[in-house]
Motif scaffolding. Structure first.
Motif, PDB file in Angstrom:
ATOM      1  N   VAL A  99     -32.888  27.062 -89.502  1.00 10.95           N
ATOM      2  CA  VAL A  99     -32.211  27.504 -87.856  1.00 10.95           C
ATOM      3  C   VAL A  99     -30.922  26.767 -88.563  1.00 10.95           C
ATOM      4  CG1 VAL A  99     -31.812  26.445 -85.911  1.00 10.95           C
ATOM      5  CG2 VAL A  99     -34.263  26.231 -87.431  1.00 10.95           C
ATOM      6  N   ALA A 100     -30.028  28.542 -88.079  1.00 12.09           N
ATOM      7  CA  ALA A 100     -28.441  27.978 -88.256  1.00 12.09           C
ATOM      8  C   ALA A 100     -27.747  28.589 -86.514  1.00 12.09           C
ATOM      9  CB  ALA A 100     -27.801  29.998 -88.486  1.00 12.09           C
ATOM     10  N   LEU A 101     -27.013  27.147 -86.920  1.00  9.51           N
ATOM     11  CA  LEU A 101     -26.917  26.675 -85.825  1.00  9.51           C
ATOM     12  C   LEU A 101     -24.733  26.736 -86.156  1.00  9.51           C
ATOM     13  CD1 LEU A 101     -27.964  23.368 -86.298  1.00  9.51           C
ATOM     14  CD2 LEU A 101     -28.384  24.896 -84.097  1.00  9.51           C
ATOM     15  N   LEU A 102     -24.598  28.234 -84.976  1.00  9.72           N
ATOM     16  CA  LEU A 102     -22.827  28.192 -84.819  1.00  9.72           C
ATOM     17  C   LEU A 102     -22.004  27.849 -84.527  1.00  9.72           C
ATOM     18  CD1 LEU A 102     -24.191  30.504 -86.350  1.00  9.72           C
ATOM     19  CD2 LEU A 102     -23.222  32.496 -85.981  1.00  9.72           C
ATOM     20  N   VAL A 103     -20.922  27.209 -85.030  1.00  5.90           N
ATOM     21  CA  VAL A 103     -19.933  26.680 -84.011  1.00  5.90           C
ATOM     22  C   VAL A 103     -19.120  27.461 -84.241  1.00  5.90           C
ATOM     23  CG1 VAL A 103     -18.444  24.806 -83.954  1.00  5.90           C
ATOM     24  CG2 VAL A 103     -21.363  24.067 -84.549  1.00  5.90           C
ATOM     25  N   GLY A 104     -17.486  27.659 -82.985  1.00  4.46           N
ATOM     26  CA  GLY A 104     -16.860  28.922 -83.283  1.00  4.46           C
ATOM     27  C   GLY A 104     -15.151  28.229 -83.851  1.00  4.46           C
ATOM     28  N   GLY A 105     -14.082  28.947 -83.117  1.00  7.44           N
ATOM     29  CA  GLY A 105     -12.901  28.264 -84.195  1.00  7.44           C
ATOM     30  C   GLY A 105     -11.986  28.450 -82.617  1.00  7.44           C
ATOM     31  N   PRO A 106     -11.516  28.194 -82.735  1.00  2.00           N
ATOM     32  CA  PRO A 106      -9.963  27.960 -81.950  1.00  2.00           C
ATOM     33  C   PRO A 106     -10.277  28.486 -80.608  1.00  2.00           C
ATOM     34  CG  PRO A 106      -8.915  28.445 -83.359  1.00  2.00           C
ATOM     35  CD  PRO A 106     -10.034  27.782 -84.116  1.00  2.00           C
ATOM     36  N   GLU A 107     -10.699  30.195 -80.478  1.00  2.00           N
ATOM     37  CA  GLU A 107     -11.064  30.716 -79.971  1.00  2.00           C
ATOM     38  C   GLU A 107     -12.505  31.309 -79.378  1.00  2.00           C
ATOM     39  OE1 GLU A 107      -9.039  31.714 -82.025  1.00  2.00           O
ATOM     40  OE2 GLU A 107      -7.214  31.513 -81.103  1.00  2.00           O
ATOM     41  N   GLY A 108     -13.316  30.530 -80.378  1.00  2.61           N
ATOM     42  CA  GLY A 108     -14.887  30.568 -80.126  1.00  2.61           C
ATOM     43  C   GLY A 108     -15.203  31.308 -80.535  1.00  2.61           C
ATOM     44  N   LEU A 109     -16.373  31.625 -80.639  1.00  4.25           N
ATOM     45  CA  LEU A 109     -17.505  33.537 -81.641  1.00  4.25           C
ATOM     46  C   LEU A 109     -16.986  34.379 -81.154  1.00  4.25           C
ATOM     47  CD1 LEU A 109     -20.758  31.066 -81.661  1.00  4.25           C
ATOM     48  CD2 LEU A 109     -19.355  31.857 -83.498  1.00  4.25           C
ATOM     49  N   SER A 110     -17.651  35.339 -82.545  1.00  4.78           N
ATOM     50  CA  SER A 110     -16.842  36.374 -82.352  1.00  4.78           C
ATOM     51  C   SER A 110     -18.221  37.021 -81.638  1.00  4.78           C
ATOM     52  CB  SER A 110     -16.675  37.271 -83.544  1.00  4.78           C
ATOM     53  OG  SER A 110     -18.018  37.409 -84.526  1.00  4.78           O
ATOM     54  N   PRO A 111     -18.354  38.401 -80.747  1.00  7.67           N
ATOM     55  CA  PRO A 111     -19.058  38.971 -79.779  1.00  7.67           C
ATOM     56  C   PRO A 111     -20.613  39.555 -80.803  1.00  7.67           C
ATOM     57  CG  PRO A 111     -16.963  40.381 -79.486  1.00  7.67           C
ATOM     58  CD  PRO A 111     -16.517  39.211 -80.183  1.00  7.67           C
ATOM     59  N   CYS A 113     -21.342  37.733 -83.124  1.00  3.60           N
ATOM     60  CA  CYS A 113     -21.983  36.380 -83.434  1.00  3.60           C
ATOM     61  C   CYS A 113     -22.868  35.918 -82.783  1.00  3.60           C
ATOM     62  CB  CYS A 113     -21.735  35.064 -83.256  1.00  3.60           C
ATOM     63  SG  CYS A 113     -20.481  35.261 -85.733  1.00  3.60           S
ATOM     64  N   ILE A 114     -22.253  36.416 -80.797  1.00  4.16           N
ATOM     65  CA  ILE A 114     -23.179  36.636 -79.630  1.00  4.16           C
ATOM     66  C   ILE A 114     -24.014  37.461 -79.310  1.00  4.16           C
ATOM     67  CG2 ILE A 114     -22.482  36.114 -77.366  1.00  4.16           C
ATOM     68  CD1 ILE A 114     -21.333  33.999 -78.353  1.00  4.16           C
ATOM     69  N   ARG A 115     -24.185  38.629 -80.446  1.00  3.67           N
ATOM     70  CA  ARG A 115     -25.871  39.563 -80.113  1.00  3.67           C
ATOM     71  C   ARG A 115     -26.458  38.908 -81.043  1.00  3.67           C
ATOM     72  NH1 ARG A 115     -20.855  43.497 -80.008  1.00  3.67           N
ATOM     73  NH2 ARG A 115     -21.090  43.218 -82.293  1.00  3.67           N
ATOM     74  N   ALA A 116     -25.679  38.130 -82.559  1.00  6.61           N
ATOM     75  CA  ALA A 116     -26.453  37.775 -83.406  1.00  6.61           C
ATOM     76  C   ALA A 116     -27.639  36.541 -82.972  1.00  6.61           C
ATOM     77  CB  ALA A 116     -26.391  37.445 -84.364  1.00  6.61           C
ATOM     78  N   SER A 117     -26.957  36.380 -82.135  1.00  8.61           N
ATOM     79  CA  SER A 117     -27.556  34.847 -81.703  1.00  8.61           C
ATOM     80  C   SER A 117     -28.880  34.597 -81.049  1.00  8.61           C
ATOM     81  CB  SER A 117     -26.110  34.124 -80.735  1.00  8.61           C
ATOM     82  OG  SER A 117     -27.404  32.844 -79.492  1.00  8.61           O
ATOM     83  N   GLU A 118     -30.247  34.034 -81.393  1.00 10.27           N
ATOM     84  CA  GLU A 118     -31.308  33.713 -80.692  1.00 10.27           C
ATOM     85  C   GLU A 118     -31.164  32.998 -79.771  1.00 10.27           C
ATOM     86  OE1 GLU A 118     -35.387  34.149 -83.172  1.00 10.27           O
ATOM     87  OE2 GLU A 118     -34.195  34.522 -84.131  1.00 10.27           O
ATOM     88  N   GLN A 119     -30.925  31.822 -79.317  1.00 11.37           N
ATOM     89  CA  GLN A 119     -30.281  30.682 -78.436  1.00 11.37           C
ATOM     90  C   GLN A 119     -29.125  31.100 -78.247  1.00 11.37           C
ATOM     91  OE1 GLN A 119     -34.216  29.088 -80.370  1.00 11.37           O
ATOM     92  NE2 GLN A 119     -34.327  27.900 -78.171  1.00 11.37           N
ATOM     93  N   LYS A 120     -28.683  30.289 -77.547  1.00  3.88           N
ATOM     94  CA  LYS A 120     -27.453  29.568 -76.621  1.00  3.88           C
ATOM     95  C   LYS A 120     -27.538  28.070 -76.557  1.00  3.88           C
ATOM     96  CE  LYS A 120     -26.806  34.888 -75.820  1.00  3.88           C
ATOM     97  NZ  LYS A 120     -25.634  35.085 -77.061  1.00  3.88           N
ATOM     98  N   TRP A 121     -26.659  27.376 -76.852  1.00  2.00           N
ATOM     99  CA  TRP A 121     -26.937  26.076 -76.729  1.00  2.00           C
ATOM    100  C   TRP A 121     -25.580  25.724 -76.329  1.00  2.00           C
ATOM    101  CZ3 TRP A 121     -27.753  21.547 -81.190  1.00  2.00           C
ATOM    102  CH2 TRP A 121     -27.720  20.951 -80.532  1.00  2.00           C
ATOM    103  N   SER A 122     -25.238  24.658 -75.038  1.00  2.00           N
ATOM    104  CA  SER A 122     -24.587  24.022 -74.163  1.00  2.00           C
ATOM    105  C   SER A 122     -25.084  22.276 -74.420  1.00  2.00           C
ATOM    106  CB  SER A 122     -24.406  24.842 -73.392  1.00  2.00           C
ATOM    107  OG  SER A 122     -23.314  23.868 -72.436  1.00  2.00           O
ATOM    108  N   LEU A 123     -23.118  21.803 -75.190  1.00  2.00           N
ATOM    109  CA  LEU A 123     -23.364  20.692 -75.293  1.00  2.00           C
ATOM    110  C   LEU A 123     -23.797  19.973 -74.163  1.00  2.00           C
ATOM    111  CD1 LEU A 123     -21.593  19.831 -79.163  1.00  2.00           C
ATOM    112  CD2 LEU A 123     -24.734  19.917 -78.345  1.00  2.00           C
ATOM    113  N   SER A 124     -22.149  20.970 -73.222  1.00  2.00           N
ATOM    114  CA  SER A 124     -21.886  19.829 -71.738  1.00  2.00           C
ATOM    115  C   SER A 124     -20.874  21.362 -71.207  1.00  2.00           C
ATOM    116  CB  SER A 124     -20.504  19.200 -72.187  1.00  2.00           C
ATOM    117  OG  SER A 124     -19.351  18.520 -71.612  1.00  2.00           O
ATOM    118  N   PRO A 125     -20.796  20.930 -69.475  1.00  2.00           N
ATOM    119  CA  PRO A 125     -19.881  22.450 -69.220  1.00  2.00           C
ATOM    120  C   PRO A 125     -18.705  21.763 -69.713  1.00  2.00           C
ATOM    121  CG  PRO A 125     -20.297  20.494 -67.577  1.00  2.00           C
ATOM    122  CD  PRO A 125     -21.156  20.041 -69.062  1.00  2.00           C
ATOM    123  N   LEU A 126     -17.461  20.987 -70.752  1.00  2.00           N
ATOM    124  CA  LEU A 126     -16.787  20.490 -71.222  1.00  2.00           C
ATOM    125  C   LEU A 126     -16.588  22.030 -71.914  1.00  2.00           C
ATOM    126  CD1 LEU A 126     -16.021  16.860 -70.328  1.00  2.00           C
ATOM    127  CD2 LEU A 126     -14.517  18.699 -69.223  1.00  2.00           C
TER     128      LEU A 126
END
Ligand SMILES: C[S@@+](CC[C@H](N)C(=O)[O-])C[C@H]1O[C@@H](n2cnc3c(N)ncnc32)[C@H](O)[C@@H]1O
Length: 156
Positions: A99-111, A113-126
């Motif tokens: 499993v590869a867990l991807l964390v973005g930089g100051p402006e987030g993840l590139s489109p 990376c988002i396209r390559a992702s099978e699952q999107k995990w939110s830790l918080s609404p913050l």
């Protein structure tokens, strides 16, 4: 199964490294947790942020071995409870892929990376600072492992 966190960001302060290592060192041999850092692009005064984001994304994806399950960390992702995360972890194990867990930089993840992702995990609404994200991801997955293995770390 290997869990690897691929993050944009290096040169972390000592407390971040200590916090992250505090949890990753607890994982068992058959579920090891690793970190791969990508140096963020230089953000000068007239920086082309879209291009920097794209390049960071390309570097993240190039570092991931073929066949990995890609899970992106996104504020707008799925907010799993600890039991739900424990269920995910079990399914990931049964599936057998690393499993590869991807964390973005100051402006987030590139489109890309988002396209390559099978699952999107939110830790918080913050929106959390990325150094905190890596620690919370490691702790949450360790807690999920402890649930699945009846380890006393997690108590109901
Ligand atoms: C400082 S944040 C980027 C903020 C950026 N404006 C965005 O919307 O993605 C850096 C990275 O941390 C992760 N992150 C921050 N907060 C998060 C949260 N609540 N849940 C999941 N990931 C989060 C994401 O991977 C994000 O790309």
């Amino acid at each position: 199964m290997r869990l690897t966190l691929y993050a944009v960001g290096n040169k972390m302060p000592a407390w971040v490294t200590a916090g992250f290592n505090e949890y990753t060192r607890r994982f068992p041999r058959d579920m090891s947790f690793h970190l791969v850092e990508i140096a963020p692009g230089k953000r000068g005064k007239n920086a082309d942020i879209a291009r920097i984001l794209e390049k960071e994304g390309e570097q993240l994806l190039a570092a991931i071995p073929k066949g990995n399950r890609i899970v992106t960390l996104e504020v707008e992702g799925k907010p799993w409870t600890t039991p739900q995360l424990a269920g995910q972890l079990e399914r990931w194990q049964l599936d057998g892929r690393d499993v590869a867990l991807l964390v973005g930089g100051p402006e987030g993840l590139s489109p890309g990376c988002i396209r390559a992702s099978e699952q999107k995990w939110s830790l918080s609404p913050l929106t959390l600072p990325h150094p905190m994200v890596r620690i919370v991801v490691a702790e949450s997955l360790y807690r999920a492992w402890s649930v699945n293995n009846n380890h006393p770390y997690h108590r109901e």
